[in-house]
Scaffold this motif. Structure first.
Motif, PDB file in Angstrom:
ATOM      1  N   MET A  70      33.782  44.937  38.848  1.00  0.00           N
ATOM      2  CA  MET A  70      34.524  43.823  38.219  1.00  0.00           C
ATOM      3  C   MET A  70      35.431  43.186  38.725  1.00  0.00           C
ATOM      4  N   ARG A  71      35.633  41.776  39.042  1.00  0.00           N
ATOM      5  CA  ARG A  71      36.313  40.998  39.579  1.00  0.00           C
ATOM      6  C   ARG A  71      37.198  40.273  38.697  1.00  0.00           C
ATOM      7  N   LEU A  72      38.515  40.385  38.972  1.00  0.00           N
ATOM      8  CA  LEU A  72      39.422  39.926  37.998  1.00  0.00           C
ATOM      9  C   LEU A  72      40.262  38.931  39.074  1.00  0.00           C
ATOM     10  N   GLY A  73      39.951  37.775  38.917  1.00  0.00           N
ATOM     11  CA  GLY A  73      40.541  36.717  39.772  1.00  0.00           C
ATOM     12  C   GLY A  73      39.761  36.865  41.176  1.00  0.00           C
ATOM     13  N   GLN A  74      40.457  36.148  42.415  1.00  0.00           N
ATOM     14  CA  GLN A  74      40.007  36.318  43.560  1.00  0.00           C
ATOM     15  C   GLN A  74      39.977  37.645  44.413  1.00  0.00           C
ATOM     16  N   HIS A  75      41.400  38.305  43.939  1.00  0.00           N
ATOM     17  CA  HIS A  75      41.681  39.252  44.768  1.00  0.00           C
ATOM     18  C   HIS A  75      41.797  40.710  44.019  1.00  0.00           C
ATOM     19  N   LEU A  76      41.387  40.896  42.824  1.00  0.00           N
ATOM     20  CA  LEU A  76      41.232  42.110  42.223  1.00  0.00           C
ATOM     21  C   LEU A  76      39.904  42.802  42.072  1.00  0.00           C
ATOM     22  N   ASP A  77      39.714  43.924  42.446  1.00  0.00           N
ATOM     23  CA  ASP A  77      38.290  44.429  42.009  1.00  0.00           C
ATOM     24  C   ASP A  77      38.630  45.503  41.414  1.00  0.00           C
ATOM     25  N   TRP A  78      37.791  46.140  40.355  1.00  0.00           N
ATOM     26  CA  TRP A  78      37.946  47.206  39.404  1.00  0.00           C
ATOM     27  C   TRP A  78      36.663  47.810  39.255  1.00  0.00           C
TER      28      TRP A  78
END
Length: 178
Positions: A70-78
């Motif tokens: 899951m990508r939250l914004g351009q810089h966070l992968d979950w």
């Protein structure tokens, strides 16, 4: 009086800024409802342009394995385990064990590659306490990670060996005050 400054060139062996060592932070509590605090920190840092990875070892249910972050914004992968349920017991079938181990191996791989500057390892303490991920592997991982990478370990009942290597420990307690 004349002062002369030495300006390093791009080909110089001198660094413009000293290297900053990454920290190992621990967030722990007797209860399991403090992930919001850790996630807020991850979102804030990602919002400043720093690459962040959040790994939830015992969460499942949304077909999100490491192949589908899951990508939250351009810089966070979950990422989570690719399981139809959340893990709440050490008694797993072989498919569940393999999913968890694939997630752990993927996490180590991307950290060693230096892809992220902050890595949150949520519920890692429970995965260790359930005997699903060996504590010795986690300690080895922390020692071998790239020196600039910050690691946040989150979860209840954090093993003493992980507390011993932490640079910062935050214990979250419930208040009895109204």
């Amino acid at each position: 009086m004349v002062a002369q400054l030495e300006t390093p060139t791009l080909n110089s062996d001198r660094r413009l800024l000293p290297a900053i060592e990454g920290l190992v932070q621990v967030f722990t509590s007797t209860h399991r409802s403090f992930f919001t605090t850790v996630m807020a920190q991850a979102l804030r840092i990602a919002g400043q342009g720093t690459p962040v990875l959040v790994v939830q070892f015992l969460k499942g249910g949304i077909k999100q394995g490491h192949e589908h972050p899951m990508r939250l914004g351009q810089h966070l992968d979950w990422i989570r385990c690719d399981l139809p349920r959340c893990i709440d017991t050490p008694h797993l079938d072989e498919t569940e064990v393999q999913s968890l181990l694939r997630l752990w191996q993927h996490t180590q791989k991307v950290v060693y590659e230096g892809k992220y500057s902050l890595v949150v390892l949520d519920e890692l303490s429970l995965a260790i306490n359930f005997g699903l991920i060996p504590q010795s592997e986690v300690l080895d991982f922390l020692e071998k990670r790239p020196s600039h990478v910050d690691i946040i370990l989150a979860g209840p009942e954090m093993p003493q060996a992980l507390l011993d290597v932490a640079d910062q420990i935050t214990e979250i307690r419930r208040s009895d005050r109204p």
